[in-house]
Write a protein that holds these residues in place. Structure first.
Motif, short mmCIF file in Angstrom:
data_model
loop_
_atom_site.label_atom_id
_atom_site.label_comp_id
_atom_site.label_asym_id
_atom_site.label_seq_id
_atom_site.Cartn_x
_atom_site.Cartn_y
_atom_site.Cartn_z
N VAL A 136 0.87 -1.17 0.00
CA VAL A 136 0.00 0.00 0.00
C VAL A 136 0.91 1.23 0.00
N PHE A 137 0.53 2.26 -0.73
CA PHE A 137 1.34 3.47 -0.70
C PHE A 137 0.46 4.71 -0.74
N THR A 138 1.00 5.79 -0.21
CA THR A 138 0.42 7.12 -0.34
C THR A 138 1.41 7.99 -1.09
N THR A 139 0.95 8.67 -2.13
CA THR A 139 1.82 9.60 -2.86
C THR A 139 1.99 10.86 -2.01
N LEU A 140 3.21 11.36 -1.94
CA LEU A 140 3.49 12.49 -1.04
C LEU A 140 3.84 13.78 -1.77
N ARG A 141 3.95 13.72 -3.11
CA ARG A 141 4.34 14.93 -3.83
C ARG A 141 3.39 15.24 -4.99
N ARG A 142 2.25 14.60 -5.02
CA ARG A 142 1.33 14.76 -6.14
C ARG A 142 0.11 15.58 -5.72
N THR A 143 -0.20 16.59 -6.49
CA THR A 143 -1.34 17.45 -6.17
C THR A 143 -2.45 17.38 -7.21
N THR A 144 -2.21 16.72 -8.35
CA THR A 144 -3.26 16.59 -9.37
C THR A 144 -4.21 15.45 -9.03
N MET A 145 -3.67 14.28 -8.82
CA MET A 145 -4.46 13.09 -8.49
C MET A 145 -3.75 12.30 -7.39
N PRO A 146 -3.75 12.84 -6.17
CA PRO A 146 -3.07 12.14 -5.08
C PRO A 146 -3.77 10.81 -4.78
N LEU A 147 -2.97 9.81 -4.43
CA LEU A 147 -3.51 8.51 -4.04
C LEU A 147 -3.14 8.26 -2.59
N ILE A 148 -4.14 8.05 -1.77
CA ILE A 148 -3.95 7.88 -0.33
C ILE A 148 -4.25 6.45 0.06
N ARG A 149 -3.25 5.77 0.61
CA ARG A 149 -3.37 4.38 1.05
C ARG A 149 -3.89 3.51 -0.09
N TYR A 150 -3.21 3.57 -1.21
CA TYR A 150 -3.64 2.86 -2.41
C TYR A 150 -3.16 1.41 -2.36
N ARG A 151 -4.09 0.49 -2.50
CA ARG A 151 -3.79 -0.94 -2.47
C ARG A 151 -3.38 -1.40 -3.87
N THR A 152 -2.15 -1.87 -4.01
CA THR A 152 -1.59 -2.20 -5.32
C THR A 152 -1.96 -3.60 -5.79
N ARG A 153 -2.39 -4.48 -4.88
CA ARG A 153 -2.61 -5.91 -5.13
C ARG A 153 -1.32 -6.71 -5.17
N ASP A 154 -0.16 -6.05 -5.18
CA ASP A 154 1.12 -6.75 -5.14
C ASP A 154 1.43 -7.19 -3.72
N VAL A 155 1.97 -8.39 -3.56
CA VAL A 155 2.28 -8.94 -2.24
C VAL A 155 3.80 -8.96 -2.05
N ALA A 156 4.25 -8.39 -0.94
CA ALA A 156 5.68 -8.35 -0.61
C ALA A 156 5.81 -8.19 0.89
N THR A 157 7.03 -8.02 1.37
CA THR A 157 7.27 -7.74 2.78
C THR A 157 8.35 -6.68 2.90
N PHE A 158 8.41 -6.02 4.04
CA PHE A 158 9.49 -5.07 4.29
C PHE A 158 10.64 -5.81 4.96
N ILE A 159 11.85 -5.53 4.51
CA ILE A 159 13.04 -6.20 5.03
C ILE A 159 13.55 -5.43 6.25
N PRO A 160 13.62 -6.08 7.41
CA PRO A 160 14.04 -5.36 8.61
C PRO A 160 15.52 -5.04 8.62
N GLY A 161 15.88 -4.01 9.39
CA GLY A 161 17.28 -3.65 9.57
C GLY A 161 17.85 -2.86 8.42
N GLN A 162 19.03 -2.30 8.66
CA GLN A 162 19.69 -1.52 7.63
C GLN A 162 20.36 -2.43 6.61
#
Length: 462
Positions: A285-311
């Motif tokens: 899911v993502f929210t666009t942070l620099r778009r003012t024409t058609m901002p997308l807030i908490r947009y569900r992409t349907r893509d499945v992944a995970t966040f990798i912990p740590g640096q």
């Protein structure tokens, strides 16, 4: 006020400076800027978009009180929302529109302003620099320009980077290959399956052409293909980025040697995971942070992944995301395009003697994608059925067949006895086995029967 000032300073940075700032910014500062932009986006959308104004009112959300994504409760936007009424998202008049196919076959329309295209180009250029490109490089851009965004976005990014380039679009790889020496290209951009086909041409020609960088996107790159491509192009680096029409610029880049996932652009996007499982995999899911024409807030992409912990071991700050494991719908990104059940339903229903049961599987044989159409019929005229399916595919979906003609993938068609494809009550129409663990693949695909059937390979002449 300080964060607003930092925003304005960042907006004036050139791509190389922006890339350097990304490498050095402390995590706490990135987090502060990200949340500042998130709050601005929510308030701007609530004030100017009919869609967000209506949705927030129905849920009792006061945009002025929203500080974090969790304050929006169960509110998310989806591809279906965009398909239903894309112009209701608009906050100001747009300058350009791009389209992307959805699971129903009805295209999603995503609008941008001219200033946003320039900004996305600047960000794209910074990402290219992070992945090893330099202004002095000479680039062949073979991303598709047909209605959707990768070709144009890459082109704008290359112009912002100051690199010499040629906008090929998704042409026959031989057209690019025969111009590599003429224009002294050392960087090539394109979809992975297209890049594989280009590399096959180079391997066969054995002319010893050396490339610096091959950059793919729009679909995953088979892991086995990377060392082979590096060898054929005499040490070229192979990188991937993760983006979409809705994202605009790329959400994920590979700026280091850790190619098991992506470094996330978490200053232009606020990423989340929707309903993660026990292993931490969820819908991106993502929210666009620099778009003012058609901002997308908490947009569900349907893509499945995970966040990798740590640096990351490379030392770069910021979030990291795994490669895409699959999708929550039946859309499959393969064979150089977005493929969905309705496409094949439209083809098969026009072919006489076929039953209503059919299945399409996507596999890898080495590094080459194989699209296997499996149908049922009591007719013994299997070759006639195969020809009818190919004719319908050519008539209804010429872009798919163009990719076949380019040698991007192989197509097989097999005909099985009626009742043999459905193992239970439900038959999954599209089965992507390219990157699935073997047990999952065995459970998902219908078994091949021992009845009378024929399997035919159909691919481009090489």
């Amino acid at each position: 006020m300080i964060l607003g000032l930092a925003d304005r300073i960042a907006a004036k940075m050139g791509p190389q400076t922006l890339a350097a700032v990304y490498q050095q910014s402390p995590g706490w500062l990135v987090e502060q800027i990200r949340m500042h932009r998130f709050r601005q986006t929510v308030r701007h959308a609530a004030a100017h978009s009919d869609f967000y104004r209506r949705q927030f009112k129905q849920r009792g959300i006061d945009a002025r009180q929203v500080r974090y994504p969790s304050d929006l409760g169960d509110f998310y936007t989806t591809p279906d929302d965009i398909v239903a009424n894309p112009e209701s998202f608009l906050c100001r008049p747009p300058a350009i529109v791009f389209e992307s196919s959805g699971t129903t076959g009805k295209n999603k329309q995503v609008y941008y302003g001219r200033d946003e295209l320039d900004e996305m180009g600047r960000v794209m250029a910074a990402g290219l620099f992070l992945m090893g490109m330099e202004p002095s490089d000479r680039v062949a851009n073979a991303f598709d320009f047909s209605m959707w965004i990768p070709g144009m976005l890459a082109h704008i990014g290359l112009l912002a980077a100051g690199s010499f380039c040629m906008a090929f679009g998704k042409v026959d790889p031989s057209e690019v290959y025969r111009r590599l020496k003429q224009y002294r290209f050392n960087v090539v951009l394109g979809e992975p399956t297209w890049l594989i086909r280009l590399t096959e041409l180079a391997e066969r020609d054995n002319a010893g052409i050396k490339l610096k960088l091959l950059l793919g996107g729009a679909e995953e790159m088979p892991a086995k293909a990377i060392p082979w491509m590096q060898s054929v192009w005499q040490g070229a680096t192979v990188k991937m980025c993760y983006g979409s029409v809705e994202l605009g610029s790329a959400l994920g880049y590979q700026p280091c040697s850790q190619n098991d996932g992506y470094h996330v652009d978490d200053t232009d996007f606020l990423p989340e995971l929707y309903q993660p499982d026990a292993d931490g995999h969820g819908e991106v899911v993502f929210t666009t942070l620099r778009r003012t024409t058609m901002p997308l807030i908490r947009y569900r992409t349907r893509d499945v992944a995970t966040f990798i912990p740590g640096q990351c071991p490379c030392g770069l700050p910021g979030m990291r995301m795994s490669k895409i494991r699959g999708r929550r719908d039946e859309l499959v990104v393969a064979s150089g395009g977005n493929l969905y059940p309705l496409m094949f339903e439209n083809i098969i229903k026009q072919v006489p003697t076929l039953t209503h049961d059919w299945q399409v599987t996507f596999t890898l044989e080495g590094i080459r994608e194989v699209l296997h159409i499996r149908v049922e019929s009591a007719s013994p005229n299997h070759d006639t059925i195969r020809q009818a399916i190919l004719a319908q595919a050519q008539e209804q979906y010429p872009d798919l067949m163009k990719n076949l003609a380019l040698g991007i993938f192989q197509m097989r068609i097999s005909v099985h006895p009626p009742g043999s494809l459905r193992p239970g009550r439900k038959l999954k129409r599209l089965v992507d086995l390219r990157y699935a663990p073997q047990p999952d693949a065995a459970e998902t695909a219908s078994p091949v029967t021992n009845g009378s059937h024929v399997e035919v390979a159909h691919e481009a002449t090489r």
